[in-house]
Structures are given as C-alpha cells and as structure tokens.
Design a protein around this motif. Sequence first.
Motif, PDB file in Angstrom:
ATOM      1  N   GLU A   2     118.142 109.794  33.409  1.00 49.27           N
ATOM      2  CA  GLU A   2     118.036 109.253  34.767  1.00 49.27           C
ATOM      3  C   GLU A   2     117.781 107.754  34.725  1.00 49.27           C
ATOM      4  O   GLU A   2     116.905 107.290  33.998  1.00 49.27           O
ATOM      5  CB  GLU A   2     116.898 109.935  35.499  1.00 49.27           C
ATOM      6  N   LEU A   3     118.578 107.040  35.493  1.00 47.42           N
ATOM      7  CA  LEU A   3     118.441 105.593  35.519  1.00 47.42           C
ATOM      8  C   LEU A   3     117.213 105.203  36.331  1.00 47.42           C
ATOM      9  O   LEU A   3     116.858 105.862  37.316  1.00 47.42           O
ATOM     10  CB  LEU A   3     119.686 104.952  36.132  1.00 47.42           C
ATOM     11  N   GLU A   4     116.597 104.121  35.914  1.00 47.34           N
ATOM     12  CA  GLU A   4     115.415 103.626  36.611  1.00 47.34           C
ATOM     13  C   GLU A   4     115.817 103.074  37.969  1.00 47.34           C
ATOM     14  O   GLU A   4     116.819 102.367  38.103  1.00 47.34           O
ATOM     15  CB  GLU A   4     114.759 102.532  35.769  1.00 47.34           C
ATOM     16  N   GLN A   5     115.064 103.432  39.001  1.00 47.39           N
ATOM     17  CA  GLN A   5     115.366 102.981  40.345  1.00 47.39           C
ATOM     18  C   GLN A   5     115.161 101.478  40.461  1.00 47.39           C
ATOM     19  O   GLN A   5     114.217 100.921  39.904  1.00 47.39           O
ATOM     20  CB  GLN A   5     114.465 103.697  41.348  1.00 47.39           C
ATOM     21  N   PRO A   6     116.071 100.791  41.195  1.00 43.41           N
ATOM     22  CA  PRO A   6     115.896  99.347  41.361  1.00 43.41           C
ATOM     23  C   PRO A   6     114.657  99.044  42.186  1.00 43.41           C
ATOM     24  O   PRO A   6     114.253  99.845  43.039  1.00 43.41           O
ATOM     25  CB  PRO A   6     117.175  98.925  42.108  1.00 43.41           C
ATOM     26  N   PRO A   7     114.014  97.919  41.949  1.00 42.81           N
ATOM     27  CA  PRO A   7     112.812  97.570  42.713  1.00 42.81           C
ATOM     28  C   PRO A   7     113.168  97.237  44.150  1.00 42.81           C
ATOM     29  O   PRO A   7     114.290  96.868  44.467  1.00 42.81           O
ATOM     30  CB  PRO A   7     112.285  96.340  41.972  1.00 42.81           C
ATOM     31  N   ARG A   8     112.178  97.389  45.024  1.00 42.62           N
ATOM     32  CA  ARG A   8     112.422  97.059  46.430  1.00 42.62           C
ATOM     33  C   ARG A   8     112.493  95.551  46.593  1.00 42.62           C
ATOM     34  O   ARG A   8     111.895  94.796  45.837  1.00 42.62           O
ATOM     35  CB  ARG A   8     111.322  97.636  47.319  1.00 42.62           C
ATOM     36  N   ARG A   9     113.255  95.125  47.578  1.00 49.51           N
ATOM     37  CA  ARG A   9     113.400  93.694  47.835  1.00 49.51           C
ATOM     38  C   ARG A   9     112.118  93.173  48.478  1.00 49.51           C
ATOM     39  O   ARG A   9     111.648  93.702  49.476  1.00 49.51           O
ATOM     40  CB  ARG A   9     114.593  93.426  48.742  1.00 49.51           C
ATOM     41  N   VAL A  10     111.576  92.111  47.892  1.00 54.42           N
ATOM     42  CA  VAL A  10     110.287  91.580  48.310  1.00 54.42           C
ATOM     43  C   VAL A  10     110.506  90.284  49.090  1.00 54.42           C
ATOM     44  O   VAL A  10     111.213  89.391  48.618  1.00 54.42           O
ATOM     45  CB  VAL A  10     109.393  91.302  47.086  1.00 54.42           C
ATOM     46  N   PRO A  11     109.925  90.142  50.272  1.00 49.37           N
ATOM     47  CA  PRO A  11     110.032  88.871  51.003  1.00 49.37           C
ATOM     48  C   PRO A  11     109.455  87.725  50.179  1.00 49.37           C
ATOM     49  O   PRO A  11     108.476  87.905  49.439  1.00 49.37           O
ATOM     50  CB  PRO A  11     109.204  89.128  52.270  1.00 49.37           C
ATOM     51  N   THR A  12     110.039  86.567  50.331  1.00 46.02           N
ATOM     52  CA  THR A  12     109.597  85.404  49.564  1.00 46.02           C
ATOM     53  C   THR A  12     108.130  85.103  49.804  1.00 46.02           C
ATOM     54  O   THR A  12     107.406  84.751  48.866  1.00 46.02           O
ATOM     55  CB  THR A  12     110.439  84.171  49.949  1.00 46.02           C
ATOM     56  N   ARG A  13     107.674  85.255  51.018  1.00 42.79           N
ATOM     57  CA  ARG A  13     106.272  84.947  51.320  1.00 42.79           C
ATOM     58  C   ARG A  13     105.324  85.862  50.550  1.00 42.79           C
ATOM     59  O   ARG A  13     104.213  85.455  50.191  1.00 42.79           O
ATOM     60  CB  ARG A  13     106.019  85.049  52.827  1.00 42.79           C
ATOM     61  N   GLU A  14     105.743  87.122  50.288  1.00 43.96           N
ATOM     62  CA  GLU A  14     104.897  88.019  49.503  1.00 43.96           C
ATOM     63  C   GLU A  14     104.834  87.577  48.045  1.00 43.96           C
ATOM     64  O   GLU A  14     103.786  87.682  47.399  1.00 43.96           O
ATOM     65  CB  GLU A  14     105.405  89.455  49.610  1.00 43.96           C
ATOM     66  N   LEU A  15     105.966  87.114  47.517  1.00 48.77           N
ATOM     67  CA  LEU A  15     105.959  86.577  46.155  1.00 48.77           C
ATOM     68  C   LEU A  15     105.013  85.389  46.061  1.00 48.77           C
ATOM     69  O   LEU A  15     104.202  85.301  45.130  1.00 48.77           O
ATOM     70  CB  LEU A  15     107.378  86.131  45.760  1.00 48.77           C
ATOM     71  N   VAL A  16     105.124  84.481  47.012  1.00 50.90           N
ATOM     72  CA  VAL A  16     104.265  83.299  47.014  1.00 50.90           C
ATOM     73  C   VAL A  16     102.806  83.704  47.119  1.00 50.90           C
ATOM     74  O   VAL A  16     101.949  83.186  46.379  1.00 50.90           O
ATOM     75  CB  VAL A  16     104.646  82.359  48.173  1.00 50.90           C
ATOM     76  N   ARG A  17     102.496  84.634  48.015  1.00 53.81           N
ATOM     77  CA  ARG A  17     101.111  85.056  48.204  1.00 53.81           C
ATOM     78  C   ARG A  17     100.552  85.688  46.919  1.00 53.81           C
ATOM     79  O   ARG A  17      99.408  85.422  46.537  1.00 53.81           O
ATOM     80  CB  ARG A  17     101.036  86.051  49.366  1.00 53.81           C
ATOM     81  N   TYR A  18     101.355  86.507  46.265  1.00 56.27           N
ATOM     82  CA  TYR A  18     100.863  87.162  45.045  1.00 56.27           C
ATOM     83  C   TYR A  18     100.581  86.147  43.949  1.00 56.27           C
ATOM     84  O   TYR A  18      99.525  86.189  43.304  1.00 56.27           O
ATOM     85  CB  TYR A  18     101.875  88.190  44.539  1.00 56.27           C
ATOM     86  N   TYR A  19     101.518  85.230  43.719  1.00 56.04           N
ATOM     87  CA  TYR A  19     101.340  84.288  42.603  1.00 56.04           C
ATOM     88  C   TYR A  19     100.278  83.238  42.906  1.00 56.04           C
ATOM     89  O   TYR A  19      99.625  82.739  41.988  1.00 56.04           O
ATOM     90  CB  TYR A  19     102.678  83.647  42.233  1.00 56.04           C
ATOM     91  N   LEU A  20     100.088  82.911  44.171  1.00 55.07           N
ATOM     92  CA  LEU A  20      98.960  82.044  44.518  1.00 55.07           C
ATOM     93  C   LEU A  20      97.645  82.730  44.173  1.00 55.07           C
ATOM     94  O   LEU A  20      96.718  82.120  43.620  1.00 55.07           O
ATOM     95  CB  LEU A  20      98.989  81.697  46.011  1.00 55.07           C
ATOM     96  N   ARG A  21      97.551  84.007  44.490  1.00 57.40           N
ATOM     97  CA  ARG A  21      96.324  84.760  44.200  1.00 57.40           C
ATOM     98  C   ARG A  21      96.114  84.882  42.690  1.00 57.40           C
ATOM     99  O   ARG A  21      94.993  84.730  42.191  1.00 57.40           O
ATOM    100  CB  ARG A  21      96.411  86.141  44.838  1.00 57.40           C
ATOM    101  N   LEU A  22      97.191  85.161  41.957  1.00 57.28           N
ATOM    102  CA  LEU A  22      97.070  85.276  40.505  1.00 57.28           C
ATOM    103  C   LEU A  22      96.649  83.944  39.890  1.00 57.28           C
ATOM    104  O   LEU A  22      95.808  83.904  38.981  1.00 57.28           O
ATOM    105  CB  LEU A  22      98.401  85.731  39.900  1.00 57.28           C
ATOM    106  N   GLY A  23      97.217  82.848  40.381  1.00 54.30           N
ATOM    107  CA  GLY A  23      96.845  81.541  39.870  1.00 54.30           C
ATOM    108  C   GLY A  23      95.425  81.152  40.225  1.00 54.30           C
ATOM    109  O   GLY A  23      94.792  80.380  39.503  1.00 54.30           O
ATOM    110  N   LEU A  24      94.904  81.702  41.326  1.00 55.85           N
ATOM    111  CA  LEU A  24      93.551  81.378  41.769  1.00 55.85           C
ATOM    112  C   LEU A  24      92.490  82.225  41.074  1.00 55.85           C
ATOM    113  O   LEU A  24      91.387  81.746  40.806  1.00 55.85           O
ATOM    114  CB  LEU A  24      93.447  81.571  43.281  1.00 55.85           C
ATOM    115  N   LEU A  25      92.819  83.468  40.757  1.00 55.67           N
ATOM    116  CA  LEU A  25      91.828  84.401  40.217  1.00 55.67           C
ATOM    117  C   LEU A  25      92.156  84.901  38.820  1.00 55.67           C
ATOM    118  O   LEU A  25      91.411  85.724  38.277  1.00 55.67           O
ATOM    119  CB  LEU A  25      91.692  85.617  41.164  1.00 55.67           C
TER     120      LEU A  25
END
Length: 393
Positions: A2-25
């Motif tokens: 079984e092939l691995e399911q493709p990831p869901r499309r993530v809004p750009t703002r969510e990417l930015v929010r996640y990496y800002l948090r990772l860079g901060l903490l």
Amino acid sequence: MELEQPPRRVPTRELVRYYLRLGLLGFGGPVALVGYMYRDLVEKRHWITDADYKEGLTLAQLMPGPLAAQLAMYLGYMHYRIVGATVAGVAFVLPSFFMVIAIGWAYLRYGGLSWMQAAFYGVGAAVIGIIAISAYKLTTKNIGKDGLLWAIYLVTAGITVWTESESVWLFLGAGVLVWLVRAPPKDWFGKSAAPALIALSPHGPSACAVATGLDWNLLAQLGAFFVKAGAFVFGSGLAIVPFLYGGVVHDHQWLNERQFVDAVAVAMITPGPVVITVGFIGYLIAGLAGAVVAALGTFLPCYLFTVLPAPYFKKYGKRPDLLAFVAGVTAAAIGAITGAVIVLAERSIVDWLTGLMALVTIGLIWKVKKLPEPILVALAAIIGLIAFPGLHR
C-alpha cells in the motif's frame, strides 16, 4: 504494498506559524530540532510523509548547511516549492536572530560591567565542555573505524591547532581524496556528481548593506567571509566554529578570543540553529547591518543547497561518488571542530575553576543524556557571578 497517503495541503500561514514557534522554543541543538519536526510534522499533523522526511534528512546531512535549518527548508519545499522553502527557513531563523541582536545590544552596552564579564567568564568554560563532548560524538558517529577518514580527521585537527585557522581547500581536498579512493570516475569527463560540488566556489557573491552611510567595504568583507563559511557547514552547526574563529579572530581580527567564545555561548543559550551565532558576531563587528549581512551570507548557501538539488535528489542522492566526497569533507570538518576545541580551550581555561567547570560540564552531558545545554550555560553564568563578582578581564 500500500502506497503512503500524500500529506494534506497546509496553508502557508500554518507553515509560518509552526516554524516561528519551533524557532522560538526549539532548544537542544540540531538533533533535537530534527526530532521535533518528525514528531510534529510526520506523526502528529501528517503534513509530511515519512519518505519525504527521510529524503529531506538525508539531503540535509549530505549537503553543506546547518542540519535543522536545511531540513526545515526542504520540508517547506515539499509544500510550496521555492516559496515554501523560503517562508519555512525565514520563520525558523528569525526568532533566534532577534534574540541574538538583543543580546548583542546588551553585550555592547553593558559588556564593560563586571557582572556581565563574570557571567561570561563562567559561560566560556561551560561552552568548551559542550563543544568538546559534541566533537567526541561527531567523531564516533561519523569516523568510526574507517582508517582513511581517521587520517583525514587527525591531519585536519593538527593543522587547525598549529595554524589556528582553516582553509576551505583542505576540506575540498579531503573530499576529492575519498572520492578518488572510494569511487573513482570511470570517465573523467562523464557525469560524476562530485566535480559539480567542487565547482561550487566558496568565494560566492557577497551580501551588502541596505542602508546608506555605512562602511560598505567592511560589509562587503563580512558578506564574502560568511558566504564562504556558510558553504562548508556540514551536519552540525558547530562545524562553523573553526571557520569563524580562523577568519573572525585570527585573520581579520574583528573580535578577540574572549568575544568569540562569548559569541559561541550566546548560540548555546538561544533556541533555533547554533549557526545563528553569526548574527551576534556580525552585530559586534558592524551593528545591525553587520548582523543582517552575516546572517544572509551564512544562510544563503544553505538555502541554495536545498532548493537547487531538491528536484533531482530522488534520482542522484545515493550516488557513490557524491557519498564518498561528502564523507571526506565531513571527516575534515569534524577534525577542524576538534582542533578548534583545543585552540579555544587555551583561551577559556585560565585557572583551576574554569578547568573544573569544563570537566563537570563534560561529565554532566555524558551521564545525563537529556540535560538541556541552556541549563548548563545558565548554571555556569551563575557560578561565574558568585565566584568572581568583581572580575575584570
């Protein structure tokens, strides 16, 4: 299968929010940061497939660039190509960049006060211990029992100690040597991947200031130097330490030894990539413009070495000649880190207390596997304040 399911499309703002948090903490260094990304993006949020994550991690280990920052860019690339890599990289780096700017301002403004001198007196000793144990781990993990890599490692470490500086040509020579020994080209004018890496000159375009009335010559020198340094940071952000010491302290004499050790300490107590110490160094040399130029110069090669090979990595990433070349460069880089530990220790270990603090730091990291490095640095600062409240250097 079984092939691995493709990831869901993530809004750009969510990417930015996640990496800002990772860079901060995101404390704990590159290994911890890449672990956080797997836990958050693959296991919890399902933004990235396991296969794409592993490919990104392999690329980040093979190509020049700080490991965690390059992986963040690659995972961003998986969603929105160049735009995704750009926003992920910028969001990940910005929090720690602003932190080192603030610390740099306080350092220059209050650096003459005895309390800050005493704090960094203790911190410098702890940083030597942290770098020493990191060099040991890198050596055992990447050199192993390989005789050729050990020879490269020892020669590079010895040259670093002897000259107190590094040459990028020594790194390139190590890569070429292992390439020729392990995977010599059958056709010297064929499609070998290693010559393409060699052709990437370390003397790339220099960054420049964006304001008027500044020392353009100094900023141009800073840009050229940090582009060269950023082009040869393999794996751990600590690999940049010997490069920075050789250029910033030994060659250009922009900082003295004490200031340089303090700059490494700043990287240890802030979240995000260790390489962000370049922002602190640039600020000490040329203010805010210097910090921006140093950071852009350092992360530009990392960015290019992510977005340019990303489309072709699935096809060429496991070529024997490329793997051999990178193994040689990595062995030389780790040797330089080990040599830099010795050189910096000569400046930071000045009495029995600093020697004891460095040894205790090594022992604690060795025994307590998950002990956060910022805690060690903070404790060292407190010891410095208590033991030498009126210290003047």
